[in-house]
Design an enzyme around this catalytic site. Structure first.
Site, PDB file in Angstrom:
ATOM      1  N   HIS A 108      78.139  85.033  24.691  1.00 12.66           N
ATOM      2  CA  HIS A 108      78.753  83.750  25.082  1.00 12.66           C
ATOM      3  C   HIS A 108      80.020  83.848  25.930  1.00 12.66           C
ATOM      4  O   HIS A 108      80.378  82.900  26.614  1.00 12.66           O
ATOM      5  CB  HIS A 108      79.033  82.933  23.810  1.00 12.66           C
ATOM      6  CG  HIS A 108      79.357  81.488  24.015  1.00 12.66           C
ATOM      7  ND1 HIS A 108      78.656  80.675  24.887  1.00 12.66           N
ATOM      8  CD2 HIS A 108      80.304  80.683  23.433  1.00 12.66           C
ATOM      9  CE1 HIS A 108      79.162  79.441  24.827  1.00 12.66           C
ATOM     10  NE2 HIS A 108      80.151  79.427  23.967  1.00 12.66           N
ATOM     11  N   ASP A 146      71.073  82.645  26.271  1.00 16.13           N
ATOM     12  CA  ASP A 146      71.519  82.467  27.662  1.00 16.13           C
ATOM     13  C   ASP A 146      70.707  83.349  28.620  1.00 16.13           C
ATOM     14  O   ASP A 146      71.247  84.163  29.369  1.00 16.13           O
ATOM     15  CB  ASP A 146      73.035  82.700  27.814  1.00 16.13           C
ATOM     16  CG  ASP A 146      73.831  81.456  27.415  1.00 16.13           C
ATOM     17  OD1 ASP A 146      73.255  80.556  26.767  1.00 16.13           O
ATOM     18  OD2 ASP A 146      75.034  81.375  27.739  1.00 16.13           O
ATOM     19  N   ASN A 174      73.588  78.444  24.269  1.00 16.44           N
ATOM     20  CA  ASN A 174      73.918  77.073  24.668  1.00 16.44           C
ATOM     21  C   ASN A 174      73.241  76.665  25.978  1.00 16.44           C
ATOM     22  O   ASN A 174      73.066  75.481  26.249  1.00 16.44           O
ATOM     23  CB  ASN A 174      75.439  76.885  24.768  1.00 16.44           C
ATOM     24  CG  ASN A 174      76.082  77.782  25.807  1.00 16.44           C
ATOM     25  OD1 ASN A 174      75.907  79.004  25.774  1.00 16.44           O
ATOM     26  ND2 ASN A 174      76.824  77.205  26.728  1.00 16.44           N
ATOM     27  N   HIS A 175      72.812  77.644  26.786  1.00 17.54           N
ATOM     28  CA  HIS A 175      72.109  77.297  28.031  1.00 17.54           C
ATOM     29  C   HIS A 175      70.623  77.036  27.817  1.00 17.54           C
ATOM     30  O   HIS A 175      69.948  76.575  28.743  1.00 17.54           O
ATOM     31  CB  HIS A 175      72.318  78.376  29.099  1.00 17.54           C
ATOM     32  CG  HIS A 175      73.625  78.231  29.807  1.00 17.54           C
ATOM     33  ND1 HIS A 175      73.763  77.623  31.035  1.00 17.54           N
ATOM     34  CD2 HIS A 175      74.878  78.590  29.425  1.00 17.54           C
ATOM     35  CE1 HIS A 175      75.043  77.623  31.387  1.00 17.54           C
ATOM     36  NE2 HIS A 175      75.737  78.203  30.428  1.00 17.54           N
TER      37      HIS A 175
END
Length: 305
Positions: free
Chosen positions: A236, A80, A112-113
């Site tokens: 996260h 991220d 996840n980004h």
């Protein structure tokens, strides 16, 4: 190459973008290095472990003030790097340039980004277009995302991952078997590693995020036992104190973006592990406003007037 690279690093440290042609060359070099890394990348202590950065460039500079510069300090960033903050381009390119210059002193794993889909919604895509006038740099960077490791293992004892565990993964070897060179899938083991969260529940549950799972203490105990791990380190989730232990200190969340989104008021932390894996959390606050320059939130150019 290294004198060119050193110049680019100095430029990026001043929060100045480098040329599109330089981004292309940098990404091509980074790809060669990342290709050699495993899905569970081996990292030796001592190491300093960092959570989400989210394009908060001036706060990344604070992080380096507190933790020391790379290569003097060995760093592991748990993903991220981009989205939400104003300086995703400079943040990711600086970390990537450090990776190419000092490949054994900085490890970058995927969050996840680090995804084409997510960055088109949360700012990185738009920022690339605004700063470079086309999508090309976004394409170069998102291609690199596909090569980032999925996790890291410090001294064989500490498992580091962006999000968390997966009901379809019992062993580290199952992570090693994933073909990671792809966009983050919507479901399945690779998706879960980047999207899951620990929660005070027994076993597994669906996640309110719409991807990944919630997992409880029993899941962590079994995973740590079966894989000979001391604890799990992940990012996260925003934690106001910068770090948060769970499950009798068998898991820790590390968050490294202070005053998240420039309004949350949280502090940030990095986890410093010495050669005996003794832990120290260094806490830091957001960079003072006057050190930031003007915010880069200029309106997008009006091409269609």
């Amino acid at each position: 190459m290294s004198s060119d690279l050193d110049r680019q690093i100095e430029q990026l440290k001043r929060c100045e973008i480098i040329k599109e042609s330089e981004v292309r060359a940098l990404c091509s070099k980074a790809r060669e290095i990342l290709l050699e890394e495993g899905n569970v990348q081996r990292v030796d202590s001592p190491v300093t472990i960092c959570g989400d950065i989210h394009g908060q460039f001036y706060d990344l500079k604070e992080l380096f003030k507190v933790g020391g510069d790379c290569p003097q300090t060995n760093y592991l960033f748990m993903g991220d790097f981009v989205d939400r903050g104003f300086y995703s381009v400079e943040t990711f390119l600086l970390l990537l340039a450090l990776k190419v210059r000092y490949p054994d002193r900085i490890t970058l794993i995927r969050g996840n980004h680090e995804s084409r889909q997510i960055t088109q919604v949360y700012g990185f895509y738009e920022e690339c277009v605004r700063k470079y006038g086309s999508v090309t740099v976004w394409k170069y960077c998102t291609e690199i995302f596909d090569y980032l490791s999925l996790s890291a293992l410090v001294d064989g004892k500490i498992f580091c991952v962006h999000g968390g565990l997966s009901p379809s993964i019992n062993t580290l070897d199952q992570i090693r078997a994933i073909d990671r060179k792809q966009e983050v899938p919507h479901e399945g083991p690779m998706c879960d590693l980047m999207w899951s969260d620990p929660e005070d529940i027994p076993g597994w549950n669906g996640s309110p995020r719409g991807a990944g799972f919630l997992f409880g203490e029993d899941v962590v105990q079994k995973f740590n036992h079966d894989n000979n791990l001391e604890f799990i380190c992940r990012a996260h989730q925003l934690v106001m104190e910068g770090f948060k232990y769970m499950f009798n200190e068998t898991l820790v969340t590390v968050w490294s973006a202070p005053n998240y989104c420039y309004r949350c008021g949280n502090v940030a932390a990095i986890l410093q592990l010495d050669e005996n894996l003794k832990k120290n959390f260094a806490i830091f606050e957001a960079a003072p406003q006057e050190s930031r320059g003007a915010p880069a939130k200029k309106p997008a150019p009006e091409y269609f007037l």
